[in-house]
Every structure is written in structure tokens, then in C-alpha cells.
Design a protein around this motif. Structure first.
Motif, mmCIF file in Angstrom:
data_model
loop_
_atom_site.group_PDB
_atom_site.id
_atom_site.type_symbol
_atom_site.label_atom_id
_atom_site.label_comp_id
_atom_site.label_asym_id
_atom_site.label_seq_id
_atom_site.Cartn_x
_atom_site.Cartn_y
_atom_site.Cartn_z
ATOM 1 N N SER A 167 53.946 40.202 12.220
ATOM 2 C CA SER A 167 52.818 39.413 11.733
ATOM 3 C C SER A 167 53.313 38.115 11.106
ATOM 4 O O SER A 167 54.368 38.076 10.468
ATOM 5 N N LYS A 168 52.538 37.030 11.308
ATOM 6 C CA LYS A 168 52.891 35.756 10.687
ATOM 7 C C LYS A 168 52.688 35.803 9.182
ATOM 8 O O LYS A 168 53.243 35.007 8.439
ATOM 9 N N ASN A 169 51.847 36.742 8.756
ATOM 10 C CA ASN A 169 51.600 36.919 7.330
ATOM 11 C C ASN A 169 51.802 38.387 6.984
ATOM 12 O O ASN A 169 50.837 39.161 6.928
ATOM 13 N N PRO A 170 53.069 38.818 6.778
ATOM 14 C CA PRO A 170 53.356 40.238 6.565
ATOM 15 C C PRO A 170 52.674 40.831 5.350
ATOM 16 O O PRO A 170 52.488 42.038 5.268
ATOM 17 N N ASP A 171 52.318 40.000 4.383
ATOM 18 C CA ASP A 171 51.679 40.516 3.173
ATOM 19 C C ASP A 171 50.166 40.635 3.311
ATOM 20 O O ASP A 171 49.487 41.081 2.387
ATOM 21 N N GLY A 172 49.614 40.210 4.468
ATOM 22 C CA GLY A 172 48.182 40.380 4.706
ATOM 23 C C GLY A 172 47.333 39.457 3.842
ATOM 24 O O GLY A 172 47.665 38.287 3.611
ATOM 25 N N PHE A 173 46.244 39.985 3.327
ATOM 26 C CA PHE A 173 45.298 39.195 2.538
ATOM 27 C C PHE A 173 45.957 38.673 1.261
ATOM 28 O O PHE A 173 46.797 39.335 0.658
ATOM 29 N N HIS A 174 45.536 37.490 0.884
ATOM 30 C CA HIS A 174 46.044 36.865 -0.344
ATOM 31 C C HIS A 174 45.627 37.677 -1.563
ATOM 32 O O HIS A 174 44.459 38.037 -1.725
ATOM 33 N N SER A 175 46.594 37.994 -2.431
ATOM 34 C CA SER A 175 46.312 38.726 -3.665
ATOM 35 C C SER A 175 45.998 37.725 -4.774
ATOM 36 O O SER A 175 46.749 36.777 -5.001
ATOM 37 N N TRP A 176 44.884 37.946 -5.468
ATOM 38 C CA TRP A 176 44.435 37.009 -6.494
ATOM 39 C C TRP A 176 45.447 36.919 -7.638
ATOM 40 O O TRP A 176 45.993 37.938 -8.085
ATOM 41 N N SER A 177 45.642 35.710 -8.125
ATOM 42 C CA SER A 177 46.447 35.511 -9.330
ATOM 43 C C SER A 177 45.531 35.537 -10.554
ATOM 44 O O SER A 177 44.303 35.467 -10.431
ATOM 45 N N LEU A 178 46.121 35.622 -11.730
ATOM 46 C CA LEU A 178 45.335 35.631 -12.961
ATOM 47 C C LEU A 178 44.559 34.332 -13.113
ATOM 48 O O LEU A 178 43.396 34.327 -13.542
ATOM 49 N N ASP A 179 45.169 33.210 -12.739
ATOM 50 C CA ASP A 179 44.487 31.912 -12.825
ATOM 51 C C ASP A 179 43.266 31.867 -11.905
ATOM 52 O O ASP A 179 42.226 31.300 -12.267
ATOM 53 N N GLU A 180 43.393 32.458 -10.721
ATOM 54 C CA GLU A 180 42.273 32.457 -9.770
ATOM 55 C C GLU A 180 41.130 33.336 -10.283
ATOM 56 O O GLU A 180 39.958 32.988 -10.113
ATOM 57 N N ILE A 181 41.471 34.446 -10.898
ATOM 58 C CA ILE A 181 40.434 35.305 -11.471
ATOM 59 C C ILE A 181 39.690 34.567 -12.584
ATOM 60 O O ILE A 181 38.458 34.597 -12.664
ATOM 61 N N GLU A 182 40.437 33.869 -13.429
ATOM 62 C CA GLU A 182 39.815 33.120 -14.525
ATOM 63 C C GLU A 182 38.949 31.985 -13.996
ATOM 64 O O GLU A 182 37.872 31.708 -14.542
#
Length: 352
Positions: A167-182
Motif C-alpha cells: 500500500s502507498k499508505n501502510p498506516d491507512g486512515f490518518h490518525s487525529w492529533s491532539l491539535d486537530e481534535i482541539e
């Protein structure tokens, strides 16, 4: 002598032409004529067995289904308990993939016993620009031939020898950072349906198909008790998750929660899984977070548990995963950060 078959009806169109249909349980399936022909009888038997997909029925375009062909094997697979026990969405996706395979250069008319790994690998390589689709095709063929071997229709599984593409993106979906949650929380305050959706996903770690079904009826003494939607018919996973105070506060302060589900649409109806995904996409875009998704919150929830030192089995107890493989992929970065911090604390302690 006129042939009369059960569920077969005749309709006359506005030009006076007689059209044949298989009508059962309110559904009509077009049958090729004339009555009693080889194509007609094959289509009738397929419809009678419950296969209503036109792509896999005899027609002037596809011709007669060749016995021993890949397409014939697909029809048998779709009628089997092995296929019918799958989740309806999984059935739909897998059927679509196999139908496309059958239509590719008339591969469906070729003998399934002659399919070799090199043939599958060649088609896979033609789809290198769409790695996920290529891997989906390989996976579907693996399951098709697993059926063939299990039901003594074949003695080997050629797709099992074909490797998946990286896969071109082995980690799959982007995991939210704390800044993004805020940032999301700043845009969508407590009391809105958007904020409730974030809290449910973040504090339960569940898939969107489970989030849209959560309601008051699942609450028992401060716990959410439910069966996960995925694999509920084959390998049901029963979950019991404590409702943390922050989640309870947001639920209590959200305006317009439904009677059967916490989250409802603007028309006060429960969301469908796809409808909720589209709505959450809109909420993320409003917060200027185009890279974020509801599934990314599931990963973020698992990562936060890992950062708090939770074991894989403890994380699996929340997410409902049956194996640690996916949990490890979700929490790889968080686990590395925790281990690195622990290692440096040990070094500091030794020096002290």
C-alpha cells in the motif's frame, strides 16, 4: 403444448412485443426468450435459486453460462452458506468485484480449473495504480477458490499464491492529533450533533456502523452494552464499555438527541452508516480538517490508550478487535513514543 413455469409471467410492451419475467416476492427479473430455449431455462433456474443480478444471468450480451467457467463457479458461490453468512455490505462489495473480474476480457467464460497464479498476478499488476482495488480483487478470488476447495469443486487455490501489493499508505486512515481534535472542538461546541459525534467516536473507539446505532437502550448503570455491527451474524462481538464522565456530560448537554439513537439527522431520524460518514466529512471540512475522518478517530482512540500504557489486550477490549494485528498497526507510533520515553527515563534514573 404451452409450457407453464412457476413465477414466469408475460408482459406486452407498447409495441406489442411479449416480454418474459420471473416475478417473485414483488421483484421482477427479465428472462430471455423464447420460452423453453436453453438461455431461457438457464436464466429461469438462476432466478429460481435466488440470483437476481443481471450480470450473472444469461442474456444476449453475455450468452449462455458455460458449465465449469469462472462465472458458473461464482453463481454457485453466491448461493452457498459461505457467502450468504457474510455481512450484506461485504456481500455487495465482493459480488461486484467478482462480476468485474468476469467481465474483464471475458475471463468469466474461461474454465475456472485452468486459472493460474500468473494470470491473477498479471491482472493485479495492471491495477498497480489502484493498489487497494488490486488487493481487493486478489482477496475476492481467494475466497471464491476457498469455496471451490471446501466444496470439492477444485483441488487448489491459485489466488493464495498471489501476493498483495504494498500500500502507498501502510498506516491507512490518518490518525487525529491532539491539535486537530482541539481545532474541531473549537468549531463545533458542546451541544451540537457534530461535537457529540466526535465524543462518541473518541471515547468509545467504535466504527461508524456502531456509532449510528448507539442509544439510550444500550446504557446500563453507566456502561454502553451492545453487539458490534461488523460480523454480527458470523462472529458477533459483544462490547461493554464504561461511559466516561466527559462523554456523559456531552450527551446530557446535546440538543435534539433521538429516542432510539443518540445521533439523529436534521429530520430527527437515525443516521445510516454512509449518511453519517458524509455528514461527518462535512463537519470536518467546516473545521478545515480535510485530512481527518471518523475512522481516524478510532485510530486516535487506540493510540491515546497506548500512550497511557494500556496493553494490546486492554485496547482490544475497547475497540473490539479479535486479533492484535490491526491494533498494532493503529498504535505503532504511540507505542514507539511510550517506549522511547520509558527508555530515556531509565537512563536518567541510572545516572541519578
Amino acid at each position: 403444448m404451452k409450457i407453464r413455469l412457476k413465477y414466469v409471467v408475460e408482459d406486452i410492451d407498447r409495441h406489442g412485443n411479449v416480454r418474459l419475467y420471473f416475478r417473485r416476492n414483488g421483484k421482477k427479473i427479465r428472462l430471455p426468450g423464447p420460452v423453453g430455449s436453453q438461455d431461457f431455462l438457464a436464466a429461469y433456474q438462476t432466478a429460481l435459486a435466488g440470483e437476481s443480478r443481471p450480470n450473472l444471468q444469461p442474456s444476449k450480451k453475455l450468452g449462455h453460462i458455460v458449465p465449469g467457467s469462472v462465472r458458473a463457479l461464482c453463481i454457485e458461490y453466491f448461493k452457498s452458506a459461505m457467502f450468504r453468512e457474510l455481512d450484506p455490505r461485504t456481500q455487495k462489495v465482493r459480488r461486484s468485484i467478482l462480476e468485474r473480474f468476469c467481465e474483464h476480457k471475458s475471463d468469466g467464460e474461461k474454465p475456472f480449473a485452468l486459472l493460474q497464479p500468473k494470470h491473477i498476478r498479471k491482472l493485479r499488476d495492471e491495477m498497480m495504480d489502484r493498489a487497494a482495488a488490486a488487493n481487493g480483487m486478489v482477496k475476492a478470488l481467494r475466497q471464491l477458490y476457498t469455496f471451490a476447495v471446501r466444496y470439492d469443486l477444485h483441488d487448489r487455490n491459485p489466488a493464495s499464491d498471489v501476493e498483495y501489493l504494498a500500500s502507498k499508505n501502510p498506516d491507512g486512515f490518518h490518525s487525529w492529533s491532539l491539535d486537530e481534535i482541539e481545532k474541531y472542538e473549537e468549531k463545533h461546541p458542546v451541544g451540537t450533533m457534530a461535537r457529540l459525534a466526535l465524543a462518541l467516536a473518541l471515547y468509545t473507539g467504535q466504527r461508524r456502523s456502531d456509532l449510528v446505532q448507539m442509544g439510550k437502550q444500550h446504557v446500563r448503570d453507566g456502561w454502553l452494552i451492545f453487539t458490534q455491527h461488523k460480523n454480527r451474524n458470523r462472529h458477533p462481538v459483544r462490547q461493554e464499555i464504561p461511559i466516561v464522565p466527559e462523554l456523559q456530560r456531552i450527551i446530557d448537554r446535546t440538543h435534539g438527541t433521538g429516542d432510539l439513537t443518540f445521533m439523529v439527522t436534521a429530520f430527527n431520524r437515525p443516521f445510516t452508516s454512509n449518511g453519517f460518514g458524509n455528514r461527518f466529512r462535512k463537519w470536518c471540512n467546516e473545521a478545515e480538517l480535510p485530512q481527518c475522518s471518523v475512522h481516524g478517530l478510532r485510530k486516535a482512540a487506540a493510540a491515546r490508550l497506548a500512550e497511557q500504557g494500556c496493553t494490546e489486550f486492554e485496547i482490544m477490549a475497547i475497540t473490539g478487535h479479535r486479533t492484535s494485528k490491526e491494533v498494532t498497526r493503529y498504535t505503532r507510533a504511540a507505542s514507539q513514543k511510550t517506549r522511547a520515553e520509558s527508555a530515556l527515563k531509565r537512563i536518567t534514573g541510572e545516572r541519578n
